[in-house]
Design a protein around this motif. Structure first.
Motif, PDB file in Angstrom:
ATOM      1  N   TYR A 116      -1.298  -0.176  -3.504  1.00  0.00           N
ATOM      2  CA  TYR A 116      -1.462  -0.845  -4.791  1.00  0.00           C
ATOM      3  C   TYR A 116      -2.900  -0.837  -5.307  1.00  0.00           C
ATOM      4  CZ  TYR A 116       3.278  -2.300  -3.828  1.00  0.00           C
ATOM      5  OH  TYR A 116       4.624  -2.289  -3.540  1.00  0.00           O
ATOM      6  N   GLU A 117      -3.781  -0.117  -4.609  1.00  0.00           N
ATOM      7  CA  GLU A 117      -5.181   0.027  -5.012  1.00  0.00           C
ATOM      8  C   GLU A 117      -5.840  -1.333  -5.255  1.00  0.00           C
ATOM      9  OE1 GLU A 117      -5.148   2.770  -8.292  1.00  0.00           O
ATOM     10  OE2 GLU A 117      -4.524   4.429  -7.017  1.00  0.00           O
ATOM     11  N   ILE A 118      -5.726  -2.184  -4.233  1.00  0.00           N
ATOM     12  CA  ILE A 118      -6.312  -3.524  -4.279  1.00  0.00           C
ATOM     13  C   ILE A 118      -7.162  -3.715  -3.030  1.00  0.00           C
ATOM     14  CG2 ILE A 118      -4.451  -4.537  -5.662  1.00  0.00           C
ATOM     15  CD1 ILE A 118      -3.298  -5.642  -2.998  1.00  0.00           C
ATOM     16  N   LYS A 119      -7.874  -4.818  -2.956  1.00  0.00           N
ATOM     17  CA  LYS A 119      -8.666  -5.158  -1.769  1.00  0.00           C
ATOM     18  C   LYS A 119      -8.466  -6.627  -1.439  1.00  0.00           C
ATOM     19  CE  LYS A 119     -10.883  -1.427  -0.638  1.00  0.00           C
ATOM     20  NZ  LYS A 119     -10.513  -0.763   0.586  1.00  0.00           N
ATOM     21  N   PHE A 120      -8.371  -6.916  -0.151  1.00  0.00           N
ATOM     22  CA  PHE A 120      -8.337  -8.283   0.338  1.00  0.00           C
ATOM     23  C   PHE A 120      -9.696  -8.625   0.916  1.00  0.00           C
ATOM     24  CE2 PHE A 120      -3.837  -7.295   0.396  1.00  0.00           C
ATOM     25  CZ  PHE A 120      -3.253  -8.493   0.007  1.00  0.00           C
ATOM     26  N   ALA A 121     -10.178  -9.813   0.625  1.00  0.00           N
ATOM     27  CA  ALA A 121     -11.406 -10.301   1.242  1.00  0.00           C
ATOM     28  C   ALA A 121     -11.067 -10.775   2.652  1.00  0.00           C
ATOM     29  CB  ALA A 121     -11.976 -11.464   0.439  1.00  0.00           C
ATOM     30  N   PRO A 122     -11.992 -10.601   3.609  1.00  0.00           N
ATOM     31  CA  PRO A 122     -11.716 -11.066   4.974  1.00  0.00           C
ATOM     32  C   PRO A 122     -11.282 -12.531   5.031  1.00  0.00           C
ATOM     33  CG  PRO A 122     -13.666  -9.714   4.951  1.00  0.00           C
ATOM     34  CD  PRO A 122     -13.270  -9.917   3.507  1.00  0.00           C
ATOM     35  N   SER A 123     -11.849 -13.365   4.184  1.00  0.00           N
ATOM     36  CA  SER A 123     -11.486 -14.788   4.196  1.00  0.00           C
ATOM     37  C   SER A 123     -10.024 -15.011   3.787  1.00  0.00           C
ATOM     38  CB  SER A 123     -12.405 -15.582   3.268  1.00  0.00           C
ATOM     39  OG  SER A 123     -12.298 -15.096   1.944  1.00  0.00           O
ATOM     40  N   GLU A 124      -9.497 -14.143   2.941  1.00  0.00           N
ATOM     41  CA  GLU A 124      -8.100 -14.270   2.515  1.00  0.00           C
ATOM     42  C   GLU A 124      -7.140 -14.044   3.682  1.00  0.00           C
ATOM     43  OE1 GLU A 124      -7.281 -12.745  -1.821  1.00  0.00           O
ATOM     44  OE2 GLU A 124      -8.581 -11.317  -0.754  1.00  0.00           O
TER      45      GLU A 124
ATOM     46  N   LEU B 177      -2.520  -5.980  10.439  1.00  0.00           N
ATOM     47  CA  LEU B 177      -3.679  -5.280   9.883  1.00  0.00           C
ATOM     48  C   LEU B 177      -3.240  -4.001   9.187  1.00  0.00           C
ATOM     49  CD1 LEU B 177      -6.704  -5.063   9.473  1.00  0.00           C
ATOM     50  CD2 LEU B 177      -6.862  -4.011  11.728  1.00  0.00           C
ATOM     51  N   SER B 178      -2.306  -3.299   9.783  1.00  0.00           N
ATOM     52  CA  SER B 178      -1.784  -2.079   9.185  1.00  0.00           C
ATOM     53  C   SER B 178      -1.061  -2.383   7.868  1.00  0.00           C
ATOM     54  CB  SER B 178      -0.833  -1.388  10.163  1.00  0.00           C
ATOM     55  OG  SER B 178      -0.299  -0.220   9.607  1.00  0.00           O
ATOM     56  N   LEU B 179      -0.325  -3.492   7.822  1.00  0.00           N
ATOM     57  CA  LEU B 179       0.344  -3.900   6.585  1.00  0.00           C
ATOM     58  C   LEU B 179      -0.675  -4.140   5.484  1.00  0.00           C
ATOM     59  CD1 LEU B 179       2.647  -4.931   4.776  1.00  0.00           C
ATOM     60  CD2 LEU B 179       2.442  -7.145   5.948  1.00  0.00           C
ATOM     61  N   ILE B 180      -1.735  -4.861   5.799  1.00  0.00           N
ATOM     62  CA  ILE B 180      -2.766  -5.155   4.797  1.00  0.00           C
ATOM     63  C   ILE B 180      -3.395  -3.852   4.294  1.00  0.00           C
ATOM     64  CG2 ILE B 180      -5.005  -6.261   4.400  1.00  0.00           C
ATOM     65  CD1 ILE B 180      -2.557  -8.187   4.575  1.00  0.00           C
ATOM     66  N   MET B 181      -3.715  -2.955   5.190  1.00  0.00           N
ATOM     67  CA  MET B 181      -4.308  -1.677   4.792  1.00  0.00           C
ATOM     68  C   MET B 181      -3.322  -0.850   3.960  1.00  0.00           C
ATOM     69  SD  MET B 181      -6.675  -0.775   8.185  1.00  0.00           S
ATOM     70  CE  MET B 181      -5.509   0.384   8.718  1.00  0.00           C
ATOM     71  N   THR B 182      -2.054  -0.907   4.312  1.00  0.00           N
ATOM     72  CA  THR B 182      -1.024  -0.196   3.559  1.00  0.00           C
ATOM     73  C   THR B 182      -0.909  -0.759   2.151  1.00  0.00           C
ATOM     74  OG1 THR B 182       0.197   0.332   5.587  1.00  0.00           O
ATOM     75  CG2 THR B 182       1.435   0.403   3.508  1.00  0.00           C
ATOM     76  N   LEU B 183      -0.913  -2.094   2.030  1.00  0.00           N
ATOM     77  CA  LEU B 183      -0.842  -2.721   0.713  1.00  0.00           C
ATOM     78  C   LEU B 183      -2.068  -2.366  -0.127  1.00  0.00           C
ATOM     79  CD1 LEU B 183       0.500  -6.246   1.702  1.00  0.00           C
ATOM     80  CD2 LEU B 183       1.739  -4.480   0.421  1.00  0.00           C
ATOM     81  N   GLU B 184      -3.240  -2.378   0.493  1.00  0.00           N
ATOM     82  CA  GLU B 184      -4.464  -2.028  -0.232  1.00  0.00           C
ATOM     83  C   GLU B 184      -4.389  -0.598  -0.753  1.00  0.00           C
ATOM     84  OE1 GLU B 184      -7.933  -4.844   1.686  1.00  0.00           O
ATOM     85  OE2 GLU B 184      -7.556  -2.910   2.640  1.00  0.00           O
ATOM     86  N   SER B 185      -3.906   0.297   0.064  1.00  0.00           N
ATOM     87  CA  SER B 185      -3.798   1.699  -0.329  1.00  0.00           C
ATOM     88  C   SER B 185      -2.702   1.912  -1.372  1.00  0.00           C
ATOM     89  CB  SER B 185      -3.514   2.543   0.913  1.00  0.00           C
ATOM     90  OG  SER B 185      -3.293   3.876   0.570  1.00  0.00           O
TER      91      SER B 185
END
Length: 85
Positions: A53-61, A43-51
């Motif tokens: 690279y200024e992107i968002k992941f959908a929960p389904s992804e 979860l921390s990795l996903i949040m780090t990537l979002e921050s």
């Protein structure tokens, strides 16, 4: 920025969470199946990537097993950066 940049960013993140740094980590590494990252670290990795690279992941992804492989995750990040998500 290239896919190699994103791949290396993810590899570095995974390495930071390993107790044994002799593990081989490359773009084919499944960081879930190997147990390299626990659920909190993922979860921390996903949040780090979002921050980063200024992107968002959908929960389904996040449920897609393909995203557990570093190279696949890097490709999805690149697609999102390019607006092809």
């Amino acid at each position: 920025m290239t896919i190699n940049d994103v791949t290396n960013f993810i590899i570095d993140y995974v390495r930071q969470h390993l107790e044994d740094d002799s593990q081989i980590i490359d773009e084919n590494c499944n960081f879930v199946a190997t147990g390299y990252l626990d659920s909190f670290a993922i979860l921390s990795l996903i949040m780090t990537l979002e921050s980063q690279y200024e992107i968002k992941f959908a929960p389904s992804e996040l449920a897609e097993s393909e995203l557990q492989v570093i190279g696949n995750l890097a490709q999805v990040v690149m697609n999102k950066i390019a607006g092809r998500d």
